[in-house]
Scaffold this active site. Structure first.
Site, PDB file in Angstrom:
ATOM      1  NE  ARG A  61      45.291  -9.085  26.931  1.00  0.00           N
ATOM      2  CZ  ARG A  61      44.036  -9.201  26.465  1.00  0.00           C
ATOM      3  NH1 ARG A  61      44.006 -10.004  25.504  1.00  0.00           N
ATOM      4  NH2 ARG A  61      42.926  -8.789  27.123  1.00  0.00           N
ATOM      5  CE  LYS A  96      42.079  -4.705  26.949  1.00  0.00           C
ATOM      6  NZ  LYS A  96      41.237  -4.364  25.635  1.00  0.00           N
ATOM      7  CD  GLU A 143      42.960  -6.000  17.088  1.00  0.00           C
ATOM      8  OE1 GLU A 143      42.827  -7.188  17.862  1.00  0.00           O
ATOM      9  OE2 GLU A 143      44.041  -5.643  17.427  1.00  0.00           O
TER      10      GLU A 143
HETATM   11  N1  PLP Z   1      41.745  -6.673  20.131  1.00  0.00           N
HETATM   12  C1  PLP Z   1      41.338  -5.593  20.681  1.00  0.00           C
HETATM   13  C2  PLP Z   1      41.949  -4.482  20.152  1.00  0.00           C
HETATM   14  C3  PLP Z   1      40.886  -5.416  21.941  1.00  0.00           C
HETATM   15  O1  PLP Z   1      40.508  -4.421  22.718  1.00  0.00           O
HETATM   16  C4  PLP Z   1      40.367  -6.612  22.747  1.00  0.00           C
HETATM   17  C5  PLP Z   1      39.751  -6.786  23.811  1.00  0.00           C
HETATM   18  O2  PLP Z   1      40.182  -6.943  24.854  1.00  0.00           O
HETATM   19  C6  PLP Z   1      40.593  -8.002  21.954  1.00  0.00           C
HETATM   20  C7  PLP Z   1      41.198  -7.904  20.650  1.00  0.00           C
HETATM   21  C8  PLP Z   1      39.857  -9.160  22.396  1.00  0.00           C
HETATM   22  O3  PLP Z   1      40.960  -9.748  23.533  1.00  0.00           O
HETATM   23  P1  PLP Z   1      40.194 -10.639  24.545  1.00  0.00           P
HETATM   24  O4  PLP Z   1      39.761 -11.732  24.301  1.00  0.00           O
HETATM   25  O5  PLP Z   1      41.457 -10.788  25.405  1.00  0.00           O
HETATM   26  O6  PLP Z   1      39.544  -9.821  25.491  1.00  0.00           O
HETATM   27  C1  COI Z   2      37.266  -5.807  25.809  1.00  0.00           C
HETATM   28  O1  COI Z   2      36.980  -6.824  25.071  1.00  0.00           O
HETATM   29  O2  COI Z   2      37.727  -6.266  27.042  1.00  0.00           O
HETATM   30  C2  COI Z   2      37.845  -4.348  25.480  1.00  0.00           C
HETATM   31  O3  COI Z   2      38.613  -3.875  26.240  1.00  0.00           O
HETATM   32  C3  COI Z   2      37.452  -3.818  24.388  1.00  0.00           C
HETATM   33  C4  COI Z   2      36.874  -2.593  24.587  1.00  0.00           C
HETATM   34  C5  COI Z   2      36.894  -1.708  23.456  1.00  0.00           C
HETATM   35  C6  COI Z   2      35.576  -2.378  25.360  1.00  0.00           C
END
Ligand code: PLP
Ligand code: COI
Length: 345
Positions: free
Chosen positions: A84, A187, A223
């Site tokens: 990612r 991200k 989201e």
């Molecule tokens: N959506 C956003 C905006 C996020 O910052 C995160 C965290 O990383 C997620 C979703 C969840 O992603 P993941 O499950 O890969 O941590």
């Molecule tokens: C995560 O869940 O890893 C994120 O980056 C979300 C953040 C707002 C703490």
């Protein structure tokens, strides 16, 4: 030999930054990455004209390390985070961090901070934050040619301070966190800055966070600020939004697999905000949020309450238990999601 742990209140860590022993830094210049170095300093030197500061050439990742019952330290789906980050780099024209370099960097920094990995059974985890910055002090609006890749770690408890306890969300549909075809699916820091106003406003009103609608039609759920959204329908579907402006969550992707194992039907599709009034359960998911069940959603002047008794629903609870059991090595790992952090010497 087991590492003596740092002197911390492991059961009450909260989610925030704490000083640890080391972070790791790699520099890209003259067309190549260096070998990386572990340092204890938490400050980075930056040119005042760096592209990350002015034009947002910055992206990051988030993953966690867990201590297992036998004392090993493991990470969850690290390859997915590495990939990612590469996709984020491609979108905002940054030098990608090769997958193997990403994995090795994480292993080295976690290994150097073993005493900060919360002990098995405390509920804490070691949050890992890989961060990539464009550092060329060019001022001109063009991609950096120099980069700094830093990985630091911090021991954390639950992101939402109530942990696995249902939270209240509010749809904030007058502010968007991401544009259609913008950068919502990667991200990058700007997405989070764009979300701060709605999120701060939601918290000031007593909600745990804001829920965003799609920025094009303002009709479908996107989201929550730090996490994806999912819901369980009355006929046992695991429904989660398909949208071009949300982050593809690795946790959500894992839950889709676990939901299927549980006999639920996972469906990724646009989710009309009006559907919230029909769901049996709802939740947020992400690395930091893990699974945070949703107690209620406020949409304009209407409120839907999922957990009348304030307790997580049965499906959210089952998903949470299955996910966290794999993550901390308590359950078999049939999908090969977990990797042991080696001694890096
Ligand atoms: N959506 C956003 C905006 C996020 O910052 C995160 C965290 O990383 C997620 C979703 C969840 O992603 P993941 O499950 O890969 O941590
Ligand atoms: C995560 O869940 O890893 C994120 O980056 C979300 C953040 C707002 C703490």
């Amino acid at each position: 030999m087991a590492t003596a742990k740092a002197d911390l209140d492991w059961k009450n860590l909260g989610f925030g930054w704490r000083k640890t022993d080391a972070n790791i830094r790699f520099t890209f210049g003259d067309g190549k990455w260096d070998e990386g170095v572990l340092v204890s300093d938490d400050v980075i030197p930056l040119h005042i004209g760096a592209t990350c500061l002015h034009y947002g050439q910055e992206c990051f990742e988030g993953l966690k390390a867990y201590e297992t019952k036998s004392g090993d330290v493991v990470v969850f789906r690290i390859e997915e985070n590495a990939r990612r980050l590469i996709r984020s780099c491609e979108r905002i024209m940054m030098e990608p961090v090769p997958e193997e370099m990403f994995i090795h960097a994480v292993f080295r920094v976690v290994d150097a901070n073993r005493r900060f990995v919360p002990p098995y059974g405390t509920g804490g985890t070691l949050y890992i934050r890989p961060l990539l910055l464009g550092t060329t002090g060019a001022m001109a609006l063009r991609p950096s040619v120099d980069y700094l890749f830093v990985v630091f770690v911090t021991p954390v408890g639950p992101y939402f301070k109530t942990g696995f306890t249902p939270v209240d969300l509010i749809v904030e549909d007058d502010l968007d966190r991401a544009a259609p075809r913008g950068v919502g699916h990667v991200k990058v820091g700007g997405n989070y800055a764009a979300g701060m106003k709605a999120s701060t406003r939601a918290k000031a009103k007593g909600y745990a966070d804001a829920l965003y609608l799609d920025p094009r039609a303002k009709r479908f759920i996107d989201e929550a600020g730090p996490a994806n959204f999912f819901a369980i329908t009355r006929d046992r579907q695991y429904v989660t939004p398909d949208s071009e402006s949300i982050l593809p969550s690795i946790t959500n992707n894992s839950l889709i697999t676990l939901a299927e194992d549980m006999g639920l039907r996972p469906v990724r599709r646009p989710v009309d905000v009006e559907e919230i009034f029909e769901f049996a359960e709802a939740g947020c998911c992400g690395t930091a949020a893990v699974i945070t069940p949703v107690k209620s959603i406020t949409y304009r002047d209407r409120v839907v309450v999922y957990c009348q008794d304030g307790r997580p629903g049965p499906v959210c609870t089952d998903l949470y238990q299955r996910l966290t059991a794999i993550q901390c090595g308590d359950a078999p790992d049939p999908y090969g999601w977990v990797r042991r952090v080696p001694e890096c010497g």
